[in-house]
Motif scaffolding. Structure first.
Motif, PDB file in Angstrom:
ATOM      1  N   ILE A  94       7.531   3.129   0.977  1.00 37.56           N
ATOM      2  CA  ILE A  94       7.661   4.482   0.451  1.00 37.56           C
ATOM      3  C   ILE A  94       9.108   4.777   0.085  1.00 37.56           C
ATOM      4  O   ILE A  94       9.402   5.497  -0.870  1.00 37.56           O
ATOM      5  CB  ILE A  94       7.125   5.529   1.462  1.00 37.56           C
ATOM      6  CG1 ILE A  94       6.772   6.843   0.758  1.00 37.56           C
ATOM      7  CG2 ILE A  94       8.093   5.793   2.583  1.00 37.56           C
ATOM      8  CD1 ILE A  94       5.476   6.833   0.054  1.00 37.56           C
ATOM      9  N   ILE A 138      -1.484   4.332   7.003  1.00 38.16           N
ATOM     10  CA  ILE A 138      -1.562   2.921   6.616  1.00 38.16           C
ATOM     11  C   ILE A 138      -1.306   2.012   7.808  1.00 38.16           C
ATOM     12  O   ILE A 138      -2.096   1.087   8.089  1.00 38.16           O
ATOM     13  CB  ILE A 138      -0.572   2.618   5.472  1.00 38.16           C
ATOM     14  CG1 ILE A 138      -1.053   3.267   4.171  1.00 38.16           C
ATOM     15  CG2 ILE A 138      -0.407   1.111   5.277  1.00 38.16           C
ATOM     16  CD1 ILE A 138      -0.074   3.139   3.022  1.00 38.16           C
ATOM     17  N   ILE A 185       1.313   9.184   4.791  1.00 38.10           N
ATOM     18  CA  ILE A 185       0.992   7.876   4.202  1.00 38.10           C
ATOM     19  C   ILE A 185       1.394   6.755   5.151  1.00 38.10           C
ATOM     20  O   ILE A 185       0.620   5.828   5.424  1.00 38.10           O
ATOM     21  CB  ILE A 185       1.705   7.712   2.843  1.00 38.10           C
ATOM     22  CG1 ILE A 185       1.127   8.680   1.818  1.00 38.10           C
ATOM     23  CG2 ILE A 185       1.586   6.273   2.342  1.00 38.10           C
ATOM     24  CD1 ILE A 185       1.872   8.691   0.503  1.00 38.10           C
ATOM     25  N   LEU A 224       0.835  -1.202   0.000  1.00 38.68           N
ATOM     26  CA  LEU A 224       0.000   0.000   0.000  1.00 38.68           C
ATOM     27  C   LEU A 224       0.871   1.254   0.000  1.00 38.68           C
ATOM     28  O   LEU A 224       0.609   2.216  -0.728  1.00 38.68           O
ATOM     29  CB  LEU A 224      -0.934   0.005   1.211  1.00 38.68           C
ATOM     30  CG  LEU A 224      -2.103  -0.980   1.193  1.00 38.68           C
ATOM     31  CD1 LEU A 224      -2.878  -0.897   2.510  1.00 38.68           C
ATOM     32  CD2 LEU A 224      -3.028  -0.701   0.011  1.00 38.68           C
ATOM     33  N   SER A 225       1.912   1.231   0.815  1.00 38.78           N
ATOM     34  CA  SER A 225       2.813   2.372   0.891  1.00 38.78           C
ATOM     35  C   SER A 225       3.598   2.537  -0.405  1.00 38.78           C
ATOM     36  O   SER A 225       3.777   3.658  -0.906  1.00 38.78           O
ATOM     37  CB  SER A 225       3.771   2.199   2.069  1.00 38.78           C
ATOM     38  OG  SER A 225       4.628   3.304   2.199  1.00 38.78           O
ATOM     39  N   TYR A 274       2.439   5.873  -7.303  1.00 38.88           N
ATOM     40  CA  TYR A 274       1.364   6.347  -8.169  1.00 38.88           C
ATOM     41  C   TYR A 274       0.650   7.602  -7.660  1.00 38.88           C
ATOM     42  O   TYR A 274      -0.186   8.153  -8.369  1.00 38.88           O
ATOM     43  CB  TYR A 274       0.338   5.231  -8.373  1.00 38.88           C
ATOM     44  CG  TYR A 274       0.909   4.054  -9.123  1.00 38.88           C
ATOM     45  CD1 TYR A 274       1.195   4.145 -10.481  1.00 38.88           C
ATOM     46  CD2 TYR A 274       1.186   2.859  -8.466  1.00 38.88           C
ATOM     47  CE1 TYR A 274       1.734   3.070 -11.178  1.00 38.88           C
ATOM     48  CE2 TYR A 274       1.729   1.778  -9.149  1.00 38.88           C
ATOM     49  CZ  TYR A 274       2.007   1.888 -10.507  1.00 38.88           C
ATOM     50  OH  TYR A 274       2.550   0.826 -11.189  1.00 38.88           O
ATOM     51  N   ILE A 275       0.968   8.018  -6.447  1.00 38.14           N
ATOM     52  CA  ILE A 275       0.380   9.258  -5.925  1.00 38.14           C
ATOM     53  C   ILE A 275       1.464  10.294  -5.671  1.00 38.14           C
ATOM     54  O   ILE A 275       1.448  11.392  -6.243  1.00 38.14           O
ATOM     55  CB  ILE A 275      -0.431   9.003  -4.640  1.00 38.14           C
ATOM     56  CG1 ILE A 275      -1.594   8.030  -4.920  1.00 38.14           C
ATOM     57  CG2 ILE A 275      -0.975  10.321  -4.085  1.00 38.14           C
ATOM     58  CD1 ILE A 275      -2.369   7.646  -3.674  1.00 38.14           C
ATOM     59  N   TYR A 276       2.442   9.940  -4.830  1.00 37.67           N
ATOM     60  CA  TYR A 276       3.458  10.914  -4.444  1.00 37.67           C
ATOM     61  C   TYR A 276       4.345  11.328  -5.618  1.00 37.67           C
ATOM     62  O   TYR A 276       4.498  12.521  -5.906  1.00 37.67           O
ATOM     63  CB  TYR A 276       4.312  10.357  -3.305  1.00 37.67           C
ATOM     64  CG  TYR A 276       5.526  11.200  -3.018  1.00 37.67           C
ATOM     65  CD1 TYR A 276       5.401  12.397  -2.312  1.00 37.67           C
ATOM     66  CD2 TYR A 276       6.783  10.823  -3.467  1.00 37.67           C
ATOM     67  CE1 TYR A 276       6.499  13.189  -2.055  1.00 37.67           C
ATOM     68  CE2 TYR A 276       7.892  11.600  -3.219  1.00 37.67           C
ATOM     69  CZ  TYR A 276       7.745  12.787  -2.511  1.00 37.67           C
ATOM     70  OH  TYR A 276       8.845  13.562  -2.275  1.00 37.67           O
ATOM     71  N   LEU A 317       2.692   1.548  -3.426  1.00 40.81           N
ATOM     72  CA  LEU A 317       1.790   2.009  -4.478  1.00 40.81           C
ATOM     73  C   LEU A 317       1.438   3.487  -4.296  1.00 40.81           C
ATOM     74  O   LEU A 317       1.363   4.238  -5.276  1.00 40.81           O
ATOM     75  CB  LEU A 317       0.517   1.159  -4.482  1.00 40.81           C
ATOM     76  CG  LEU A 317       0.696  -0.309  -4.916  1.00 40.81           C
ATOM     77  CD1 LEU A 317      -0.594  -1.085  -4.714  1.00 40.81           C
ATOM     78  CD2 LEU A 317       1.163  -0.401  -6.361  1.00 40.81           C
ATOM     79  N   ALA A 318       1.237   3.882  -3.039  1.00 44.24           N
ATOM     80  CA  ALA A 318       0.942   5.295  -2.782  1.00 44.24           C
ATOM     81  C   ALA A 318       2.134   6.169  -3.170  1.00 44.24           C
ATOM     82  O   ALA A 318       1.966   7.257  -3.737  1.00 44.24           O
ATOM     83  CB  ALA A 318       0.596   5.494  -1.310  1.00 44.24           C
ATOM     84  N   GLY A 319       3.342   5.677  -2.864  1.00 45.17           N
ATOM     85  CA  GLY A 319       4.528   6.438  -3.224  1.00 45.17           C
ATOM     86  C   GLY A 319       4.745   6.521  -4.727  1.00 45.17           C
ATOM     87  O   GLY A 319       5.104   7.570  -5.267  1.00 45.17           O
ATOM     88  N   GLU A 334       4.883  11.845   2.597  1.00 46.36           N
ATOM     89  CA  GLU A 334       5.203  10.429   2.778  1.00 46.36           C
ATOM     90  C   GLU A 334       4.923   9.982   4.210  1.00 46.36           C
ATOM     91  O   GLU A 334       4.441   8.877   4.455  1.00 46.36           O
ATOM     92  CB  GLU A 334       6.674  10.159   2.451  1.00 46.36           C
ATOM     93  CG  GLU A 334       7.124  10.645   1.095  1.00 46.36           C
ATOM     94  CD  GLU A 334       7.867  11.951   1.230  1.00 46.36           C
ATOM     95  OE1 GLU A 334       7.210  12.956   1.564  1.00 46.36           O
ATOM     96  OE2 GLU A 334       9.080  11.969   1.003  1.00 46.36           O
TER      97      GLU A 334
END
Length: 348
Positions: free
Chosen positions: A298, A269, A265, A147-148, A154-156, A150-152, A262
């Motif tokens: 991340i 999570i 996130i 999750l971290s 595709y988002i960050y 993917l967030a890093g 970051e």
């Protein structure tokens, strides 16, 4: 009644000592992100941490306490000697981890310390342990990592490439906003710790108190649990003030340098996964491992796997995570054996 209360005093003192060591270890997953992002002074951490843990234990800690108080070892075997030995084994193991500055899973150590007498007496609930609790120790950190990551990724990173001012430290107007969000996330994680880790001590001593006083009803357990949490939860703040800074520094500063985005996130999570485990199934699980897994996720998204996993600090974490719970189990098993052969264990 006085001798009974004198007997109860010993495990409660050990439980308070355990809570102090848990407070030191638990500070890292709660505040490593905000400390790593330089938005909070270390002197403020123990007080905020202690209050949030206290509230988490009262509001959301009952399910996990029930698991620790009778879901692994039959409640009838929760005598003051058995509980004292189990909690002492955890406290010693975590104390060594705190001195070394390694954030350790209090839940894994506590579960295995209770599993040791359960194994010795042939009363281990293998379904609960091997089908629910132990799998969560592997699954939840993996979920936190991905999750971290993917967030890093595709988002960050896309937001950073677009140069949005909200992600830039130079934007003075948004700095206080991000700092406030990050501190709130640390409080949120501390609340999640209260919902899960306080039960490591409060669950066993609550069941023990019920047994020793001859109480029977569910309401009796609830009252004793709340009183136990009232005694134990503030000790987390004491442990944070004694041990927390070194562990927070190791986790928050030496693995990766955080930005505020970051860090939010990471906190969200890891805290959400722990709170979910507490409320849904009452599973004592490892927040510190989910937190570090989120940090690694991340970090890999930002810097690449080689730059993160080759860090010596990460290797120390993995080594200590494997060794410490094993030591805790065998120490508890040895002490239970000695107590039994010398006639100190009297079962109800």
């Amino acid at each position: 009644m006085a001798p009974i209360y004198n007997q109860l005093l010993i495990p409660y003192i050990i439980a308070m000592a355990l809570a102090i060591t848990m407070g030191g270890s638990g500070t890292a997953p709660a505040f490593s992100a905000s400390y790593g992002a330089n938005v909070i002074r270390k002197s403020l951490i123990p007080g905020i941490f202690g209050i949030a843990v206290f509230l988490g234990a009262f509001i959301a800690g009952k399910n996990t306490a029930s698991t620790m108080g009778g879901g692994i070892l039959d409640a009838n075997y929760m005598t003051f000697v058995v509980v004292s030995i189990a909690l002492f084994s955890v406290a010693i193991t975590l104390l060594v981890s705190n001195i070394l500055g390694i954030p350790q899973s209090t839940s894994q150590a506590a579960v295995l310390s209770i599993a040791a007498p359960a194994f010795y007496f042939g009363k281990l609930d293998t379904v609960k342990l091997f089908a629910e609790i132990i799998p969560s120790w592997f699954v939840l950190p993996i979920i936190a990592y991905f999750l971290s990551y993917l967030a890093g990724k595709y988002i960050y990173k896309p937001m950073r490439r677009r140069g949005l001012t909200m992600l830039r430290a130079q934007n003075e107007n948004l700095r206080p906003v991000w700092s406030t969000i990050l501190i709130l996330m640390s409080v949120y994680v501390s609340f999640a710790i209260g919902s899960n880790n306080v039960a490591n001590a409060a669950g066993p001593i609550s069941t023990m108190t019920i047994n020793e006083l001859g109480l029977k009803t569910e309401s009796d357990f609830t009252v004793i649990l709340m009183l136990s949490a009232l005694i134990i939860a503030p000790c987390f703040g004491i442990g944070s003030s004694l041990f927390g800074h070194k562990i927070v520094k190791n986790t928050g500063k030496e693995i990766i340098l955080f930005g505020k985005f970051e860090a939010v996130i990471i906190a969200f999570i890891s805290g959400s996964l722990l709170l979910l485990a507490s409320l849904v199934k009452g599973i004592p699980t490892s927040l510190v491992q989910m937190n570090v897994a989120a940090i690694l996720g991340i970090g890999v998204a930002k810097m690449g796997a080689k730059n993160i996993f080759r860090k010596s600090q990460v290797k120390r974490f993995f080594t200590m995570w494997m060794i410490a719970p094993t030591i805790c189990f065998f120490l508890s098993l040895l002490l239970i054996y000695l107590a039994d052969i010398y006639g100190f264990i009297l079962l109800h």
